[in-house]
Design an enzyme around this catalytic site. Structure first.
Site, PDB file in Angstrom:
ATOM      1  N   CYS A  85       7.359  -2.743   7.995  1.00 49.64           N
ATOM      2  CA  CYS A  85       8.378  -4.385   7.158  1.00 49.64           C
ATOM      3  C   CYS A  85       8.474  -4.367   5.910  1.00 49.64           C
ATOM      4  O   CYS A  85       9.501  -3.824   5.598  1.00 49.64           O
ATOM      5  CB  CYS A  85       7.898  -5.122   8.215  1.00 49.64           C
ATOM      6  SG  CYS A  85       9.681  -6.210   8.852  1.00 49.64           S
ATOM      7  N   HIS A 194       6.594  -3.365  13.891  1.00 47.86           N
ATOM      8  CA  HIS A 194       5.409  -3.096  13.950  1.00 47.86           C
ATOM      9  C   HIS A 194       4.209  -2.564  14.917  1.00 47.86           C
ATOM     10  O   HIS A 194       3.412  -3.529  15.933  1.00 47.86           O
ATOM     11  CB  HIS A 194       5.139  -4.975  13.608  1.00 47.86           C
ATOM     12  CG  HIS A 194       5.866  -5.402  12.749  1.00 47.86           C
ATOM     13  ND1 HIS A 194       5.333  -6.131  11.980  1.00 47.86           N
ATOM     14  CD2 HIS A 194       7.022  -6.490  11.874  1.00 47.86           C
ATOM     15  CE1 HIS A 194       5.779  -6.674  10.810  1.00 47.86           C
ATOM     16  NE2 HIS A 194       7.550  -6.060  10.805  1.00 47.86           N
ATOM     17  N   GLU A 196       1.482  -2.814  14.153  1.00 49.00           N
ATOM     18  CA  GLU A 196      -0.122  -3.576  13.775  1.00 49.00           C
ATOM     19  C   GLU A 196      -0.377  -5.250  15.582  1.00 49.00           C
ATOM     20  O   GLU A 196      -1.039  -5.349  15.280  1.00 49.00           O
ATOM     21  CB  GLU A 196      -0.215  -3.993  12.838  1.00 49.00           C
ATOM     22  CG  GLU A 196       0.359  -5.300  11.812  1.00 49.00           C
ATOM     23  CD  GLU A 196       1.614  -4.733  12.122  1.00 49.00           C
ATOM     24  OE1 GLU A 196       2.693  -3.946  12.262  1.00 49.00           O
ATOM     25  OE2 GLU A 196       2.704  -6.043  11.398  1.00 49.00           O
TER      26      GLU A 196
END
Lengths: 232, 91
Positions: A85, A194, A196
């Site tokens: 991002c 994302h 994560e």
């Protein structure tokens, strides 16, 4: 394996990236934007967020941070670097990746679980995926529309450097539905969604099996660890 | 002290969602004679001393390398004014 996560003023997902690295089986190392020191890490994550409040351009001021001199040297030397991002925006601003990110086509901030197709399973961060594997991970951005000149786009496509493409819906107007790209060497990867945030059952996207059980993002981190073991 | 003004616009061929949103708002105000708005940036850089060739050259370099990103933006103007107040008065 030790993987550094750089915290910039305005980073938001640095702790989540550290947690993902830990869950994948490596040791996260917190790094600070104002230092000229990578603390001997083996790989790097530039996390998401809104560094410097997106002033100037998203990722632009952070790309001029002291630590970025070392990040650029390490990336050019072959160290695996993942920009997520805002981190992706920094990598384009630092010229480690081609193209750029502009405001979403619809003018809205988008936050959703996003389906992707992994089209490059040879980069340092994607070897754990099968060719054209479809995954779902969260997407949340206001300026995620990938842009590049037609020559650049043609080269990225021709060299197989599109890492991930949006499927189902193109959420932000990205050219070619591009969600992530890599450099020619395959060690630097930028992703708008994302990974994560999809690393632990109970806290990820919904799957057909169970609510919040999606852990598709973990493979990005286990890939780079497996890569390091092969190279060791 | 002089001021060097740098103007940057999103590339003409790229969509400008910010400009589009402004244009729609103008339409809602009944200003239907305006068909499009594009939003750019203006930097006013104060120089210690005269805005000589060296200062202009430095700003021109920075306009390309820092103030704009050539993938998504164009530098559309660089000019010198006497002061920030003068820059405001011009407009």
């Amino acid at each position: 394996m030790r993987i550094g996560v750089v915290t910039f003023p305005g980073s938001l997902d640095d702790r989540d990236a550290q947690r993902a690295i830990r869950l994948a089986g490596a040791e996260p190392v917190a790094l600070w934007h104002g230092e000229h020191d990578l603390h001997g890490v083996d790989a790097l994550v530039l996390p998401g967020g809104f560094s410097y409040g997106d002033y100037l351009r998203a990722g632009a001021i952070a790309s001029l941070s002291p630590i970025m001199a070392e990040v650029i040297d390490a990336a050019n030397g072959g160290m695996p670097v993942l920009g997520i991002c805002n981190g992706f925006q920094m990598l384009t601003e630092a010229h480690l990746l081609e193209g750029g990110l502009i405001r979403n086509e619809a003018g809205r901030f988008i936050c959703r679980d996003q389906q992707l197709r992994i089209e490059n399973s040879t980069s340092d961060w994607t070897t754990g995926f099968t060719a054209n594997q479809e995954i779902t991970i969260p997407l949340k951005n206001g300026e995620g529309s990938f842009m590049a000149s037609s020559e650049t786009l043609e080269r990225l496509e021709g060299e197989g450097r599109i890492v991930a493409r949006y499927i189902g819906v193109n959420p932000n107007g990205s050219l070619g539905d591009i969600a992530g790209v890599t450099n020619a060497r395959g060690n630097v990867v930028g992703l708008m969604p994302h990974p994560e945030h999809a690393v632990e059952a109970g806290f990820g996207p919904d799957t057909a099996q169970a609510m919040s059980s999606g852990v598709d993002g973990l493979t990005f981190f286990t890939s780079v660890i497996a890569r390091a073991l092969v190279n060791a | 002290m002089s001021v060097i003004v740098v103007e940057v616009m999103p590339k003409a061929e790229l969509l400008d969602p910010q400009g589009k949103a402004v244009a729609r708002a103008l339409g809602r105000l009944g200003q239907t004679q305006f068909s499009a708005v594009r939003v750019g940036k203006r930097f006013e850089i104060t120089v210690d001393g005269p805005a000589d060739a060296a200062a202009l050259a430095a700003v021109t370099e920075l306009a390309d390398s820092v103030l704009s990103n050539s993938v998504i933006e164009d530098v559309v103007g660089i000019h010198v004014v006497e002061s920030v107040a003068a820059a405001a008065a011009v407009n």
